[in-house]
Design a protein around this motif. Structure first.
Motif, PDB file in Angstrom:
ATOM      1  N   SER A  83       0.631 -35.015  -9.836  1.00 21.17           N
ATOM      2  CA  SER A  83       0.557 -33.811  -9.456  1.00 21.17           C
ATOM      3  C   SER A  83      -0.802 -33.579  -8.295  1.00 21.17           C
ATOM      4  O   SER A  83      -2.008 -34.025  -8.300  1.00 21.17           O
ATOM      5  CB  SER A  83       0.080 -32.371 -10.065  1.00 21.17           C
ATOM      6  OG  SER A  83      -0.775 -32.998 -11.378  1.00 21.17           O
ATOM      7  N   GLU A 179      11.462 -35.132 -22.360  1.00 21.48           N
ATOM      8  CA  GLU A 179      12.183 -35.246 -20.679  1.00 21.48           C
ATOM      9  C   GLU A 179      13.024 -33.910 -21.092  1.00 21.48           C
ATOM     10  O   GLU A 179      13.133 -32.644 -19.845  1.00 21.48           O
ATOM     11  CB  GLU A 179      12.228 -35.931 -19.723  1.00 21.48           C
ATOM     12  CG  GLU A 179      11.673 -36.679 -19.495  1.00 21.48           C
ATOM     13  CD  GLU A 179      11.905 -38.369 -18.619  1.00 21.48           C
ATOM     14  OE1 GLU A 179      12.882 -37.607 -17.654  1.00 21.48           O
ATOM     15  OE2 GLU A 179      11.537 -39.175 -19.224  1.00 21.48           O
ATOM     16  N   ILE A 182      12.274 -30.812 -21.309  1.00 24.27           N
ATOM     17  CA  ILE A 182      12.558 -29.963 -20.036  1.00 24.27           C
ATOM     18  C   ILE A 182      13.606 -29.761 -19.099  1.00 24.27           C
ATOM     19  O   ILE A 182      12.581 -29.010 -18.150  1.00 24.27           O
ATOM     20  CB  ILE A 182      11.021 -31.436 -18.842  1.00 24.27           C
ATOM     21  CG1 ILE A 182      10.127 -31.053 -19.740  1.00 24.27           C
ATOM     22  CG2 ILE A 182      10.001 -30.262 -17.799  1.00 24.27           C
ATOM     23  CD1 ILE A 182       8.637 -30.336 -19.687  1.00 24.27           C
ATOM     24  N   ARG A 186      14.258 -25.733 -17.913  1.00 21.10           N
ATOM     25  CA  ARG A 186      13.866 -25.691 -15.760  1.00 21.10           C
ATOM     26  C   ARG A 186      15.553 -24.664 -15.954  1.00 21.10           C
ATOM     27  O   ARG A 186      15.531 -23.851 -14.984  1.00 21.10           O
ATOM     28  CB  ARG A 186      14.333 -27.003 -15.222  1.00 21.10           C
ATOM     29  CG  ARG A 186      14.567 -26.531 -13.884  1.00 21.10           C
ATOM     30  CD  ARG A 186      14.513 -28.203 -13.422  1.00 21.10           C
ATOM     31  NE  ARG A 186      13.240 -28.801 -13.470  1.00 21.10           N
ATOM     32  CZ  ARG A 186      12.808 -29.716 -13.326  1.00 21.10           C
ATOM     33  NH1 ARG A 186      13.866 -30.795 -14.271  1.00 21.10           N
ATOM     34  NH2 ARG A 186      11.623 -30.202 -13.052  1.00 21.10           N
ATOM     35  N   GLN A 213       4.873 -34.880 -21.803  1.00 19.96           N
ATOM     36  CA  GLN A 213       5.420 -33.663 -20.851  1.00 19.96           C
ATOM     37  C   GLN A 213       4.596 -32.896 -19.896  1.00 19.96           C
ATOM     38  O   GLN A 213       4.574 -31.726 -20.812  1.00 19.96           O
ATOM     39  CB  GLN A 213       6.436 -33.302 -21.534  1.00 19.96           C
ATOM     40  CG  GLN A 213       8.162 -34.574 -22.066  1.00 19.96           C
ATOM     41  CD  GLN A 213       8.027 -35.388 -20.579  1.00 19.96           C
ATOM     42  OE1 GLN A 213       7.849 -34.391 -19.209  1.00 19.96           O
ATOM     43  NE2 GLN A 213       8.637 -36.502 -20.685  1.00 19.96           N
ATOM     44  N   ARG A 217       3.705 -32.126 -14.013  1.00 23.06           N
ATOM     45  CA  ARG A 217       4.126 -33.116 -13.074  1.00 23.06           C
ATOM     46  C   ARG A 217       5.204 -32.800 -12.445  1.00 23.06           C
ATOM     47  O   ARG A 217       6.024 -33.437 -11.204  1.00 23.06           O
ATOM     48  CB  ARG A 217       4.746 -34.106 -14.223  1.00 23.06           C
ATOM     49  CG  ARG A 217       3.983 -34.864 -15.604  1.00 23.06           C
ATOM     50  CD  ARG A 217       5.387 -35.426 -16.463  1.00 23.06           C
ATOM     51  NE  ARG A 217       4.066 -36.325 -17.374  1.00 23.06           N
ATOM     52  CZ  ARG A 217       4.148 -38.004 -17.257  1.00 23.06           C
ATOM     53  NH1 ARG A 217       4.061 -38.250 -15.992  1.00 23.06           N
ATOM     54  NH2 ARG A 217       3.130 -38.313 -17.942  1.00 23.06           N
ATOM     55  N   TYR A 218       5.617 -31.519 -12.916  1.00 24.58           N
ATOM     56  CA  TYR A 218       6.723 -30.469 -12.316  1.00 24.58           C
ATOM     57  C   TYR A 218       6.125 -29.454 -11.566  1.00 24.58           C
ATOM     58  O   TYR A 218       6.217 -28.428 -11.970  1.00 24.58           O
ATOM     59  CB  TYR A 218       7.810 -30.307 -13.577  1.00 24.58           C
ATOM     60  CG  TYR A 218       7.558 -31.005 -14.099  1.00 24.58           C
ATOM     61  CD1 TYR A 218       9.319 -32.000 -14.499  1.00 24.58           C
ATOM     62  CD2 TYR A 218       7.588 -31.645 -15.544  1.00 24.58           C
ATOM     63  CE1 TYR A 218       8.966 -33.313 -15.125  1.00 24.58           C
ATOM     64  CE2 TYR A 218       7.319 -32.297 -16.232  1.00 24.58           C
ATOM     65  CZ  TYR A 218       8.700 -33.167 -16.146  1.00 24.58           C
ATOM     66  OH  TYR A 218       8.992 -34.718 -17.049  1.00 24.58           O
ATOM     67  N   ASP A 220       8.422 -27.959  -9.176  1.00 24.95           N
ATOM     68  CA  ASP A 220       8.943 -26.673  -9.722  1.00 24.95           C
ATOM     69  C   ASP A 220       8.655 -25.307 -10.287  1.00 24.95           C
ATOM     70  O   ASP A 220       8.489 -24.811 -10.773  1.00 24.95           O
ATOM     71  CB  ASP A 220      10.184 -26.654  -9.648  1.00 24.95           C
ATOM     72  CG  ASP A 220      10.807 -27.262 -10.476  1.00 24.95           C
ATOM     73  OD1 ASP A 220      10.379 -28.584 -11.198  1.00 24.95           O
ATOM     74  OD2 ASP A 220      11.796 -27.461 -11.377  1.00 24.95           O
TER      75      ASP A 220
END
Ligand SMILES: Cc1ncc(COP(=O)(O)O)c(C=O)c1O
Length: 382
Positions: A83, A179, A182, A186, A213, A217-218, A220
């Motif tokens: 990140s 995952e 996640i 989302r 997780q 990492r994400y 958005d």
């Protein structure tokens, strides 16, 4: 005469943690209830704090936290999760993970907002929602694997939903997000005003080579998230009460407005020491195998008992069913084994507002081997 006040938390009494720890002390029981290590923390880190004090790092650091520490955190987030975090605008050092959560909620919640909380839940979440005049919307994790049923989440979303609170690895159950979770998250939050508070204090305590997780990492999801961490859990020093929150620059600007008139700035010498110590990757990468050994050691010894283990993929904790031993309520059972067998645990019903009792108790395994061995010797007699 003391003037009468209206309680902001009328439902809150003495917590089960206080009750069980007091009972453990009274009956000289081994305390596998509360989550804290009974072994010494890293001596090198202690020496670094001493050195920082001797070098006069004893005055206020900036309100956002000591910059070299924030830089070390940003580097670590890049190394672990890929990140890109700006240490200047996205990280604030806080007095512990719990404070970081409280501050995030106080920053964003307005009276009447709805907040999705999964149960069993870490004990501060619901009071933190309520004290801000918001409404906790409770969803049980599916028993016995303690997974999130995302269809239940979809059914509970309303125009008032402002936040979803996550905790992986989860206290008390040791379940972790995947995952798939996640992707579901989302699909629910994208193009809505829903924010995320992700409690990741056990980020380095994920076992069996499962990747953590992290919401970091994400990108958005990070636009709408506060992610909170605790140095106490990483470095076996829960009494330090030092942690941090990472968020988007926009959300962090508002978070700091609340933080600066509460704690303002945290313990300086510890931050100076951690800025250096955090660069030693081994210091945090070694934690998962170390604690996984303890999980396995304790679970192995408990095979000789009539407890049924539920899987723990992370955290300090493993839950066990005791339905082959007794049909008492989990509270009565926990109190009785503390008094009569000298081992304290926590009844998992304490993590549900409605006191849901699946006849499950939580043991904390972040203890010396001899402590775990002695506890098992006593539990075998049940
Ligand atoms: C899920 C969870 N979040 C937060 C915390 C608290 O972290 P800190 O001691 O840094 O406030 C704990 C401690 O037990 C925890 O289990």
């Amino acid at each position: 005469m003391t003037p009468v006040i209206q309680s902001k938390l009328p439902d809150v009494g003495t917590t089960i943690f206080t009750v069980m720890s007091a009972l453990a002390t009274k009956h000289n029981a081994i305390n596998l209830g509360q989550g804290f290590p009974d072994f010494p923390m890293n001596q090198e880190l202690i020496a670094l704090v001493n050195e920082a004090m001797k070098k006069n790092h004893n005055q206020y650091v900036p309100m956002q936290g000591y910059m070299p520490l924030r830089e070390s955190i940003a580097q670590k987030a890049k190394f672990l999760y890929g990140s890109k975090i700006n240490p200047d605008t996205q990280i604030t050092i806080t007095p512990g993970g719990t404070y970081a959560i409280y501050t995030a909620l106080t920053t964003v919640l307005q009276p009447g907002d709805e907040v999705i909380v999964f149960e069993p839940a870490y004990d501060s979440y619901i009071p933190n929602v309520e004290i801000n005049g918001a409404v906790p919307v409770l969803i049980n994790l599916d028993f016995p694997d303690y997974k999130i049923d995302w269809n239940k989440v979809r059914q509970k979303i309303t125009p008032k939903t402002r936040m979803i609170m996550l905790n992986s690895p989860n206290n008390p159950t040791g379940s972790v997000l995947t995952e798939h979770d996640i992707a579901e998250l989302r699909s629910i939050v994208t193009n809505t005003k829903i924010l995320i508070q992700s409690d990741e204090v056990y980020e380095h305590l994920v076992f069996d080579n499962i990747p953590h997780q992290s919401i970091l990492r994400y990108p958005d999801l990070m636009e709408r998230a506060f992610v909170s961490f605790s140095f106490g859990k990483v470095y076996n020093c829960t009494g330090w009460k030092l942690g941090y929150s990472i968020s988007s620059p926009e959300l962090m600007t508002e978070f700091r407005k609340v933080h600066q008139f509460n704690c303002f700035s945290c313990h300086s010498p510890s931050q100076v020491a951690l800025a250096t110590f955090l660069q030693n990757k081994e210091s945090y990468l070694s934690l998962a195998p170390f604690m996984q050994n303890k999980r396995d050691y304790f679970a192995d010894m408990l095979k000789q008992t009539r407890f049924t283990p539920l899987p723990s993929y992370g955290s300090y904790f493993q839950c066990f069913k005791y339905d082959r031993i007794s049909d008492e309520s989990d509270k009565d059972f926990s109190m009785r084994i503390t008094k009569e067998y000298g081992v304290a645990c926590i009844p998992v019903s304490a993590f549900y507002k409605a006191g849901t009792d699946n006849k499950v108790i939580r043991f904390c395994f972040c203890k010396k081997e001899e402590t775990l061995q002695e506890a098992a010797n006593r539990l075998v007699k049940l």
